[in-house]
Scaffold this motif. Sequence first.
Motif, short mmCIF file in Angstrom:
data_model
loop_
_atom_site.label_atom_id
_atom_site.label_comp_id
_atom_site.label_asym_id
_atom_site.label_seq_id
_atom_site.Cartn_x
_atom_site.Cartn_y
_atom_site.Cartn_z
N HIS A 1 -4.45 14.29 -16.37
CA HIS A 1 -3.97 13.16 -15.48
C HIS A 1 -4.61 12.36 -15.00
O HIS A 1 -4.13 11.07 -14.75
N PRO A 2 -5.49 12.71 -14.03
CA PRO A 2 -6.30 11.83 -13.20
C PRO A 2 -6.67 10.61 -14.08
O PRO A 2 -7.32 9.57 -13.73
N ARG A 3 -7.20 11.12 -15.53
CA ARG A 3 -7.73 9.73 -16.30
C ARG A 3 -6.52 9.27 -17.01
O ARG A 3 -6.42 7.91 -16.95
N THR A 4 -5.73 9.82 -17.68
CA THR A 4 -4.46 9.18 -18.47
C THR A 4 -3.60 8.45 -17.57
O THR A 4 -3.04 7.33 -18.06
N SER A 5 -3.43 9.03 -16.12
CA SER A 5 -2.16 8.33 -15.40
C SER A 5 -2.89 6.83 -14.95
O SER A 5 -1.87 5.82 -14.56
N LYS A 6 -4.07 6.63 -15.20
CA LYS A 6 -4.58 5.22 -14.86
C LYS A 6 -4.24 4.34 -15.98
O LYS A 6 -4.60 3.06 -15.84
N LEU A 7 -4.04 4.90 -17.11
CA LEU A 7 -3.99 3.91 -18.29
C LEU A 7 -2.43 3.93 -18.75
O LEU A 7 -2.23 3.07 -19.72
N THR A 8 -1.70 4.68 -18.18
CA THR A 8 -0.26 4.58 -18.63
C THR A 8 0.76 5.24 -17.32
O THR A 8 0.29 5.87 -16.82
N SER A 9 1.78 4.86 -17.63
CA SER A 9 2.90 5.54 -16.69
C SER A 9 4.02 5.94 -17.57
O SER A 9 5.03 6.47 -17.22
N SER A 10 3.99 5.89 -19.22
CA SER A 10 4.73 6.68 -19.86
C SER A 10 4.42 7.99 -20.37
O SER A 10 3.69 8.20 -21.08
N PHE A 11 5.32 9.07 -19.58
CA PHE A 11 5.03 10.28 -20.12
C PHE A 11 6.13 11.08 -20.48
O PHE A 11 7.25 10.69 -20.09
#
Length: 774
Positions: free
Chosen positions: A403-413
Amino acid sequence: MLVTQSAFADPRPRLRGLGVPNVHVADVLCGEAVSLDVRAGSTLSVTNTGGGAAAVLTVLLPDQSCFSGAPVGVGPAEQSKLPVDAFDSRQMEALTRARGGALRDGTGVELFGPASEPGALYVTKLQQDCTVFLIAPVARDFVETGGGSHFSVRVQPPAAGADSIALPRPLGKIVDEWRVSRGTAQAYQVRQGQFIQVIDVEGQQCSDFMAMRASALDAGKERYIDSTVSRTMARAAYPLPGLHDKFYDQDINPLLAVRQDTVGRHDTFALACTARGYEERGFPGHLNCSDNISDAFAPYSIERRAAWPAINFFFNSWVDPTHGHLGTDEAWSRPGDYVAMEALTDLVCVSTACPDDVDPINGWNPTDIHVRIYEEDSSITHSVSWRAQPEDGAKLTRHSAFHPRTSKLTSSFAVSRDLWTPSHFDATGAVEEYWACKTAATLQDMSGLRKYDVIGPDAAALLQHCLTRNVDKLAQHRGFYALMCDERGSVLDDGTLFCIEPTSYRWCCGSDNSALHLREMAEKLGLNVHVRSLGHRMVNLALQGPKSRDILSRIVFTQPGRPMLENLKWFGFTVARLHDRDGPVFMLSRTGFTGELGYEIFCDRDHATEIWDGVMAAGAPDGLVPMGGAALEMLRLEAGLMIAGAEFGPDADAMESGLGFAVDFKKDAFIGRAALERNKAAARRRLVGLTFAGKETPAHGDAIFVGREQVGVITSATYSPQLGHAIAMARVAIENSDEGALLEVGRLDGHMKRLPAIVCALPFLDPKREKARA
């Protein structure tokens, strides 16, 4: 402080509505820890679910000191130091912050051990109020050699009743809190940014909630939660049980955002109970929530109403899809369940403790509701509750280690069991990610996959009995796709089995039921085997696409005794390191769920971000992009890959689910073989592909017709960018399953609109799996 409990109550939890004592339940997986506030006189039981592993128990007293003596209980225990470095450091830091650092130098008691049997039990009784910590250490070489653990913790209060029930631990700094006694209501004000937590104290108790926008009240207007507006804004116009992400008023102003929900079953479209409703049923003068809400709102000059609309938390209701009738039954909530919401503007709210004692909704026994208000800057994460099994402790969805990486690239979870995983990424979107997987490479967080290590001298015998493929033919560093069936031939789960060593196997699957089934079968057959859960300690990535091998060649290091990357065939695996012999270790398998050439990376979550960064950097020259679940859905349908709850489940056996290729009828007896052999020759339905002329896509569950007669059902459907039209997998009658057959998919209740479809073979693309085998 702790005394032996030689005779104790059955620790299995039951609903309060059945008249059995409250039991608080928690699960601890390998490399994790849990803390529980326990009252004096409570009975604590710890079960070593998988066996073959140790746990450490420590107790923190009210004065913030660790209990230094050895607890006395039923089961093996010996004094030890807390294994601070043997489990997730983030878990220890969180627990330490919560308890003033007292754990760092504390002592604990080691429960069980490497030789413990599955189901081993430790029980003790606590004589003082305290906080109990259970820690599940993990061996650092578990990625290579296997391991893991799973412990179930149960706390039974000393006596039944509300006084014996501990409220859930505060989510932040409490500004105010109070108890709403059964059959009453209380109004209150909250400021923008504050959080409201509505807690079901004893379980199975409903609570109506209404909120008025304070600025509108100041202007002499009543603007409150409007269920129709909220449903429409959430694009869920048809009423369904549960909560929307946000609730709006009649002017489409957002009032509240739901942040946490531990139940998932609420009423968001009906009225609070009314005097008239009770009168019509023969209960005149009965207390009711609508009158209670009016009385509570009266000091704010809010107009009285005979019937108040409301969100009814914990009320178990639904709209029957066939007749449209509203149905109700006992609430799903358990002691301490709650909903937490953020106020998006200043509000005047009301909460009730429903007085209904003539229906099952409150278990015929109304109880109290507790309300807490938290300060504006409280850090309350967005999460919902998840239970693998009804008797398990609730788990709030958490972020993956990536999440520390993916959350910088999207807010769609989206929720993947008990994890939040990306749906798509902002810079690309699902279609671009789809094409990247076809032409270059993609990296996807697949940590929601379940991983279990099956270890012991009888590991192969157990798996041979439970799986549909021949485990005896599986060599070290190889894997295969297999099914786990019941006696009827229905698929309980599917997954990939890897042979780590002759007595160690790793089963990567979709359901927690796999572990339960394996443990039950091991006990039934008297086999010497441990089924150990790796939980979220082991996370995994899918690197898929034609460039995936080139990307890995730049970063993969393997020792001479392990297979080299270039020699891995389809379903082969190796143990590798990032860059060189000192890099973080990971298991690399040539597998995937896209139909493309691809690999999966399994690693310790402490190394997750380092490995993510390494792969992304190595793939930049080849156009590697992160991918979410929406693109994967298109890819897996084109590849004709089946999933639980769609293509297979309890209503169809493996042959009807299109999974006959994964059944080896040449091997010795396995669970479900007799049923599958019988049904193979007399199958009534078949899984087929359907192609459509345009982009309009049917939905799961849509009926398939020949004229007026239904002959099948859609299991999964999507739009295929490569084919340029919609595709679907469907289960249809044998008589209508020939390639080229013309069928119709019913929309608008199945009859008002039809989508013409043509039956085709599966998969839709690359029928020989040449891409994956390349």
